[in-house]
Write a protein that holds these residues in place. Structure first.
Motif, short mmCIF file in Angstrom:
data_model
loop_
_atom_site.label_atom_id
_atom_site.label_comp_id
_atom_site.label_asym_id
_atom_site.label_seq_id
_atom_site.Cartn_x
_atom_site.Cartn_y
_atom_site.Cartn_z
N GLU A 214 -31.48 -136.97 4.57
CA GLU A 214 -30.56 -138.10 4.52
C GLU A 214 -29.33 -137.86 5.38
N ALA A 215 -28.89 -136.60 5.44
CA ALA A 215 -27.72 -136.28 6.27
C ALA A 215 -28.01 -136.51 7.74
N ARG A 216 -29.29 -136.35 8.15
CA ARG A 216 -29.64 -136.55 9.54
C ARG A 216 -29.92 -138.03 9.88
N THR A 217 -30.38 -138.80 8.88
CA THR A 217 -30.84 -140.16 9.17
C THR A 217 -29.86 -141.25 8.72
N ASN A 218 -29.17 -141.04 7.61
CA ASN A 218 -28.26 -142.07 7.11
C ASN A 218 -26.95 -142.06 7.88
N GLU A 219 -26.46 -143.23 8.20
CA GLU A 219 -25.19 -143.37 8.88
C GLU A 219 -24.25 -144.23 8.03
N SER A 220 -22.97 -143.96 8.14
CA SER A 220 -21.97 -144.70 7.38
C SER A 220 -20.78 -145.00 8.27
N ASP A 221 -20.17 -146.16 8.04
CA ASP A 221 -18.92 -146.51 8.72
C ASP A 221 -17.77 -146.25 7.77
N ILE A 222 -16.84 -145.44 8.21
CA ILE A 222 -15.73 -145.03 7.36
C ILE A 222 -14.41 -145.34 8.06
N ILE A 223 -13.50 -145.94 7.31
CA ILE A 223 -12.13 -146.11 7.79
C ILE A 223 -11.26 -145.12 7.03
N MET A 224 -10.61 -144.25 7.73
CA MET A 224 -9.88 -143.17 7.08
C MET A 224 -8.47 -143.11 7.63
N ALA A 225 -7.55 -142.92 6.72
CA ALA A 225 -6.15 -142.71 7.10
C ALA A 225 -5.78 -141.28 6.76
N ALA A 226 -5.25 -140.56 7.71
CA ALA A 226 -4.90 -139.16 7.51
C ALA A 226 -3.39 -139.00 7.45
N VAL A 227 -2.96 -138.23 6.49
CA VAL A 227 -1.54 -137.92 6.34
C VAL A 227 -1.35 -136.43 6.53
N PRO A 228 -0.72 -135.98 7.60
CA PRO A 228 -0.53 -134.54 7.81
C PRO A 228 0.33 -133.92 6.73
N TYR A 229 0.00 -132.70 6.38
CA TYR A 229 0.78 -131.99 5.37
C TYR A 229 2.24 -131.83 5.81
N SER A 230 2.43 -131.71 7.11
CA SER A 230 3.78 -131.46 7.60
C SER A 230 4.73 -132.63 7.35
N THR A 231 4.18 -133.85 7.07
CA THR A 231 5.04 -135.02 6.83
C THR A 231 5.51 -135.09 5.38
N ILE A 232 4.97 -134.23 4.53
CA ILE A 232 5.33 -134.25 3.11
C ILE A 232 6.36 -133.17 2.85
N ASN A 233 7.43 -133.51 2.25
CA ASN A 233 8.50 -132.56 1.93
C ASN A 233 8.08 -131.70 0.75
N ASP A 234 8.27 -130.40 0.89
CA ASP A 234 7.89 -129.48 -0.19
C ASP A 234 8.62 -129.79 -1.48
N LYS A 235 9.84 -130.34 -1.38
CA LYS A 235 10.62 -130.62 -2.60
C LYS A 235 10.00 -131.75 -3.42
N ASP A 236 9.21 -132.59 -2.74
CA ASP A 236 8.59 -133.71 -3.46
C ASP A 236 7.35 -133.30 -4.23
N ILE A 237 6.87 -132.08 -4.03
CA ILE A 237 5.67 -131.60 -4.70
C ILE A 237 6.07 -130.66 -5.83
N LYS A 238 5.65 -131.00 -7.02
CA LYS A 238 5.94 -130.16 -8.18
C LYS A 238 4.64 -129.71 -8.82
N VAL A 239 4.50 -128.39 -8.98
CA VAL A 239 3.32 -127.81 -9.59
C VAL A 239 3.72 -127.16 -10.89
N GLU A 240 3.19 -127.66 -12.01
CA GLU A 240 3.51 -127.11 -13.31
C GLU A 240 2.59 -125.93 -13.63
#
Length: 478
Positions: A214-240
Motif C-alpha cells: 500500500e505504501a508503494r501504490t496508494n497516493e494521498s494529497d496532503i496540505i500541511m502547514a509547518a511551524v519551525p521550532y525556532s518561532t516558538i518562544n521557550d518561555k511559552d512552553i511549560k512542562v510539568e
C-alpha cells in the motif's frame, strides 16, 4: 571382671571420645572434598552452556593459535603484548564457536566431511588463500598442491629417521597449520549455515507485506502547514513533572535492558619509557653497533640484541623488511652501516648494516630425488650411483620412478622461505639451489640424508640483500 567393670564405669567417656574421633574423620574428609572442589574451580577458565574449560585445555588452544601465528609470520617467539592479544582472540573465538555450535545442535545443523572436501576442491574460501598451497602461475589456492603435500607427508612419516630433522620440523609445522585451517573451515562453514538460516527466517508477514504494498501504490494529497521550532518562544512552553512521568511511563518499555549491566569507572594511564630506560637502550644499541662494525658473530649479536627482526645469512629481497628499512637499502653501499637512530613511526631504535648485494632469481623451478638408506654410507653410495647415471644421460624422471618418486617439477619462490628462520640443512638447501644454474644437478648432503636436486628454470632476477637489521622498540622496563 574388674576390667569389664572399669570399662562400664568409663562408658560415657569412651562414647564421647569415639564420637569425637568419628567427627574429626568426617570433618577431615569434608574439608578435603571442599578443598578439592575449590582447587578444581580455580583450574577452570570459564563455563559456556554448562561446559567448563580448564586452564590446561585453554592453554592448548592458545599454544595452537601461537604456533599458527609464528608459522605464518616467520617469528620464532611472541612477546608479552602479542600473547595477551592472542589469549583474548582465542577466548572470543572459542566463546563464539560454542554459541554457534549450541544453536546449530538445537536446529540440527551440521557440516559433513563431504562439504569440507567440496569447499577445498572449489578453492574459493578466503581462508584457503592464506595457505601456502597455491598455484605459482595463478596465485590461487590449488587443491592438487595440497593433495601432493599430504601424500608426501604421509610418505615421509614412514621414513622420518632418514630425513633431515629441520626438513621434518618444517613439514610437521606445515601439517599442523593445515589441520588448524581445516578446523577453522568447518567452524566458518557452520557459522555461515546458521547465519543463512537466520536471514531466511527473517521474512515479512502478511501485515507487513500489505503495508509495504500500500505504501508503494496508494497516493494521498496532503496540505500541511509547518511551524519551525525556532518561532516558538521557550518561555511559552511549560512542562510539568506530571508530563515527564506520563511520557516516561509511555516509553519506559523501550529502555528496558534484559542483560545485566555495570557502571564502571576507570583511569587509563599511558606508560612510557623513562629517561633511564631510554639511556639503557641507547647504551645497548651503541655496544651492538660497535660489535657489528668490528665484524663480530652476527648471529650472536642478534640473539643478544633483542631485535624484533630475525637475521638470516641468506640474501633476501627488501620487501620482507618494514618500509622504513626497505626504503634505505638501495641507496646504501656494501659495507655501509647506519649507526643507532630513532624512528618515530614505530618508536624504535635501529641499526642497518649492508653486508652484501646480489642479483638472484625470485622464482626457481626444480625437481628432486630423496635418497634413503639404512645408514649414511648406504645413502652416499646410492646418491653417487644416481649422479653417475644422470651424467651418463639417463632421464631424471626414470631414475625418480625407480626410487618410487615422481621427480615432478615444482616452483619455489622467495616468499616461501624469506622471513622464516633458516639454519642448518634448510639454509644449505636454499643456498645451493639459489646459486645453481639452469639444468645443473647437485647432490646436497644433509645431516641425516641426501637429496639430488636439478634446477630446470630461473625467473625474475631481482636485487637481494644480505643485511643486518636490528630494530629494538623503546619500551618501559618491567
Amino acid at each position: 571382671m574388674a576390667t569389664l567393670q572399669k570399662i562400664r564405669a568409663k562408658g560415657p567417656l569412651l562414647v564421647i571420645v569415639i564420637g569425637l574421633a568419628l567427627f574429626a574423620f568426617i570433618a577431615e574428609e569434608a574439608m578435603r572434598s571442599i578443598q578439592s572442589a575449590s582447587n578444581e574451580s580455580k583450574q577452570q577458565v570459564g563455563e559456556i552452556y554448562g561446559e567448563r574449560i580448564s586452564v590446561h585445555e585453554f592453554q592448548n588452544l592458545v599454544d595452537e593459535y601461537a604456533e599458527v601465528v609464528k608459522f605464518t609470520s616467520g617469528n620464532s617467539a611472541l612477546n608479552d603484548q602479542q600473547l595477551t592479544q592472542l589469549r583474548d582472540q582465542v577466548w572470543n573465538t572459542y566463546v563464539n564457536n560454542k554459541l554457534i555450535e549450541h544453536e546449530a545442535e538445537e536446529l540440527g545443523l551440521t557440516v559433513t566431511d563431504t562439504e569440507i572436501q567440496s569447499i577445498i576442491s572449489e578453492g574459493n574460501s578466503p581462508i584457503l588463500m592464506q595457505t601456502p598451497f597455491r598455484n605459482e602461475q595463478t596465485g590461487r589456492f590449488d587443491a592438487n598442491v595440497l593433495k601432493k603435500f599430504l601424500t608426501d607427508y604421509e610418505g615421509m612419516k614412514t621414513k622420518s629417521e632418514q630425513m633431515p630433522a629441520e626438513y621434518m620440523d618444517y613439514y610437521n609445522s606445515l601439517y599442523k597449520f593445515w589441520m588448524f585451517i581445516e578446523k577453522t573451515l568447518r567452524q566458518e562453514s557452520l557459522a555461515q549455515k546458521y547465519q543463512v538460516l537466520l536471514s531466511k527466517a527473517m521474512l515479512g508477514n502478511k501485515i507487513i507485506d500489505k503495508a509495504a504494498f500500500e505504501a508503494r501504490t496508494n497516493e494521498s494529497d496532503i496540505i500541511m502547514a509547518a511551524v519551525p521550532y525556532s518561532t516558538i518562544n521557550d518561555k511559552d512552553i511549560k512542562v510539568e513533572e506530571s508530563d515527564l512521568k506520563a511520557k516516561y511511563n509511555e516509553l519506559k518499555e523501550r529502555f528496558k535492558q534484559t542483560a545485566e549491566s555495570r557502571d564502571i569507572k576507570f583511569i587509563d594511564v599511558q606508560v612510557k619509557a623513562s629517561a633511564a630506560d631510554k639511556a639503557a637502550l641507547d647504551k645497548d644499541m651503541a655496544e651492538t653497533a660497535t660489535a657489528l662494525a668490528a665484524g663480530g658473530d652476527i648471529a650472536k649479536i642478534f640473539r643478544e640484541s633483542g631485535s624484533t627482526i630475525n637475521y638470516s645469512p641468506l640474501p633476501v629481497s627488501k620487501n620482507i623488511f618494514p618500509n622504513d628499512i626497505a626504503s634505505q637499502l638501495d641507496s646504501m653501499a656494501v659495507g655501509q652501516m647506519k649507526a643507532p637512530y630513532y624512528y618515530a613511526g614505530d618508536n624504535t631504535m635501529n641499526i642497518i648494516k649492508v653486508i652484501n648485494k646480489i642479483s638472484a632469481p625470485d622464482s626457481i623451478q626444480l625437481r628432486q630425488i630423496q635418497v634413503a638408506g639404512a645408514d649414511m654410507n648406504a645413502i652416499q653410495k646410492t646418491a653417487d650411483s644416481i649422479m653417475t647415471a644422470l651424467h651418463n644421460g639417463v632421464a631424471f624422471d626414470s631414475i625418480a620412478k625407480k626410487y618410487n618418486q615422481t621427480g615432478e617439477k615444482t616452483w619455489i619462490t622467495s616468499r616461501n622461505y624469506e622471513g622464516a628462520p633458516l639454519d642448518g640443512d634448510n639454509l644449505k638447501f636454499i643456498k645451493t639451489i639459489t646459486n645453481m644454474p639452469v639444468n645443473a644437478t647437485e647432490k646436497i648432503d644433509f645431516t641425516q640424508g641426501c637429496i639430488i636436486a636439478q634446477v630446470t628454470d630461473r625467473r625474475a632476477m631481482i636485487n637481494k640483500y644480505d643485511v643486518a637489521v636490528i630494530k629494538c622498540p623503546i619500551e618501559f622496563s618491567k
